[in-house]
Design a protein around this motif. Sequence first.
Motif, PDB file in Angstrom:
ATOM      1  N   ASP A 163     -14.251   6.226   9.645  1.00 27.77           N
ATOM      2  CA  ASP A 163     -13.929   7.635   9.854  1.00 27.77           C
ATOM      3  C   ASP A 163     -13.181   7.878  11.160  1.00 27.77           C
ATOM      4  N   THR A 164     -12.130   8.686  11.060  1.00 31.55           N
ATOM      5  CA  THR A 164     -11.391   9.164  12.228  1.00 31.55           C
ATOM      6  C   THR A 164     -11.128  10.655  12.051  1.00 31.55           C
ATOM      7  N   ARG A 165     -11.288  11.394  13.142  1.00 37.33           N
ATOM      8  CA  ARG A 165     -11.027  12.836  13.092  1.00 37.33           C
ATOM      9  C   ARG A 165      -9.537  13.139  12.999  1.00 37.33           C
ATOM     10  N   PHE A 166      -8.708  12.251  13.530  1.00 40.97           N
ATOM     11  CA  PHE A 166      -7.284  12.539  13.706  1.00 40.97           C
ATOM     12  C   PHE A 166      -6.409  11.942  12.615  1.00 40.97           C
ATOM     13  N   LEU A 167      -6.980  11.157  11.691  1.00 45.74           N
ATOM     14  CA  LEU A 167      -6.265  10.625  10.544  1.00 45.74           C
ATOM     15  C   LEU A 167      -7.194  10.675   9.331  1.00 45.74           C
ATOM     16  N   PRO A 168      -6.664  10.889   8.134  1.00 45.92           N
ATOM     17  CA  PRO A 168      -7.520  10.876   6.939  1.00 45.92           C
ATOM     18  C   PRO A 168      -8.186   9.520   6.737  1.00 45.92           C
ATOM     19  N   THR A 169      -9.326   9.541   6.052  1.00 45.46           N
ATOM     20  CA  THR A 169     -10.039   8.318   5.666  1.00 45.46           C
ATOM     21  C   THR A 169     -10.250   8.390   4.163  1.00 45.46           C
ATOM     22  N   GLU A 170      -9.491   7.577   3.401  1.00 43.58           N
ATOM     23  CA  GLU A 170      -9.442   7.725   1.950  1.00 43.58           C
ATOM     24  C   GLU A 170     -10.126   6.593   1.190  1.00 43.58           C
ATOM     25  N   CYS A 171     -10.546   5.547   1.876  1.00 40.37           N
ATOM     26  CA  CYS A 171     -11.363   4.477   1.279  1.00 40.37           C
ATOM     27  C   CYS A 171     -10.696   3.810   0.083  1.00 40.37           C
ATOM     28  N   GLY A 172      -9.379   3.824   0.056  1.00 46.27           N
ATOM     29  CA  GLY A 172      -8.662   3.148  -1.015  1.00 46.27           C
ATOM     30  C   GLY A 172      -8.848   3.764  -2.383  1.00 46.27           C
ATOM     31  N   SER A 173      -9.211   5.040  -2.444  1.00 41.48           N
ATOM     32  CA  SER A 173      -9.515   5.676  -3.727  1.00 41.48           C
ATOM     33  C   SER A 173      -8.897   7.067  -3.794  1.00 41.48           C
ATOM     34  N   PRO A 174      -8.291   7.427  -4.936  1.00 42.44           N
ATOM     35  CA  PRO A 174      -7.771   8.794  -5.087  1.00 42.44           C
ATOM     36  C   PRO A 174      -8.870   9.850  -5.023  1.00 42.44           C
ATOM     37  N   VAL A 175     -10.106   9.440  -5.242  1.00 41.17           N
ATOM     38  CA  VAL A 175     -11.230  10.375  -5.149  1.00 41.17           C
ATOM     39  C   VAL A 175     -11.293  11.001  -3.758  1.00 41.17           C
ATOM     40  N   PHE A 176     -10.897  10.228  -2.728  1.00 43.14           N
ATOM     41  CA  PHE A 176     -10.985  10.697  -1.349  1.00 43.14           C
ATOM     42  C   PHE A 176      -9.620  11.038  -0.753  1.00 43.14           C
ATOM     43  N   ALA A 177      -8.636  11.287  -1.592  1.00 41.75           N
ATOM     44  CA  ALA A 177      -7.297  11.596  -1.097  1.00 41.75           C
ATOM     45  C   ALA A 177      -7.347  12.792  -0.139  1.00 41.75           C
TER      46      ALA A 177
END
Length: 447
Positions: free
Chosen positions: A86-100
């Motif tokens: 997790d980073t506040r200043f960049l998205p964290t998507e975990c390699g999944s479109p679910v977390f886009a």
Amino acid sequence: MIQDDLTRLSAVDAARAIRDGRISSAALVQACLDRIAKTDGQIRAWAQLDQDIALAQAHEMDRIRKSGKATGALHGVPVGLKDIIDTRFLPTECGSPVFAGRQAEANALIVDRLREAGAVILGKTTTAELAYLHPTHTTNPHNAAHTPGGSSSGSAAAVAAGHVPLAVGTQTGGSVIRPASFCGTYGLKPTRGMISRSGLLRTSGSLDQVGVFANTLEDMGLLTDVLSGFDAADPASFARPRPSLLEGARSDPPVAPDIAWFDMPYHDRLSEDARDGLDAVIEALGARVERFDAAPQLAGLTDVHKTIYDYEIARQMEQLVADHGATISSEMRAAVRRGLAIGEDQYQDALAVKETADAFFVEHFNDFDAIMAPSASGEALALSEGNTGDAIYCTIWTLAGLPCLTLPLLVGSTGLPIGVQLIGAAEEDDRLMRTAAWMLRSLAEEK
């Protein structure tokens, strides 16, 4: 004398040059960004990259240094983070479109530790979906037709490609050691509990561990020392002093180390070139390596790892799969079905065996400084095979929470890298680094 290509600097040298004012963080970060722009169209190691954010951090580190304020161990040095952190200043998507587009409310603890040390977070590196098996689109920097390994695919590829001198990944099975081997970098998973997992995607509470990638042994030690520390919110973390890995990498052993090799029944999966290369390393080290036939209980720990992993990941991902169905890969859906079929008694039995394994290795390292093992089955697989490789050469050591590292020592029949793994005693990561440094020197002297 600073070389023209700043991306070739080690992290240790770069940090020293920035502190001494011989180069600026902004120049180093720009050089990394330029290299990414030139080569990442094919490698695709980065999930999130914001040039403005990266350069703003670098300019701030330069301002701090010029003002005479304190500088950290990684002051101005760029680092890549696996995109489950997790980073506040960049998205964290975990390699999944679910977390886009997912934006965390707080940094993971290790991100704050990096920033406290003055590091520049260059961006987020790609990961296999949900840090499991379904491959991402990243390719191997040595040959784009081959996998970089997984699940820490982008972290290994970015370091190997010279995009960044350091990167952070995670390992639950073999997700640091295998991609480091495939990409020809150094890789290290320290003792379980050395590095906080707060703010990271959880797949297995018993097995998830943080690891690092670099191009030198010293750089791995430097980054791990910065990341290490107690975290009361992480049940695996321990409130004890941690060894200095950088000091270990720079030290000489008091006597020549003793190394064990276990002939495991699954070593028949090794490619011929990997087997020949490992045999040559053992021969070169001579009497320092003692070979053993693995007891069935030791080899059987791979099944124990699988039981725990399947049980825990199923319960972590069950709701996600239920909510998002076909958006989740077939590999993850199958893992959830498989894990939910494991009963509580079977899971508790596996945890009990895990505890006995921990005790076995405590005894073993009374007599040996390290265990040598394959890092992977051989060269990186072709992308057409649709998977990131076999983790079986790492799972026992991950299960036991032992520190393990891979050294980029071998080259396969088609010219791709093959690593050699060393495993050490729990909480003696400095001793493992010292043994690795000795081994590198010894093999260099044999040439």
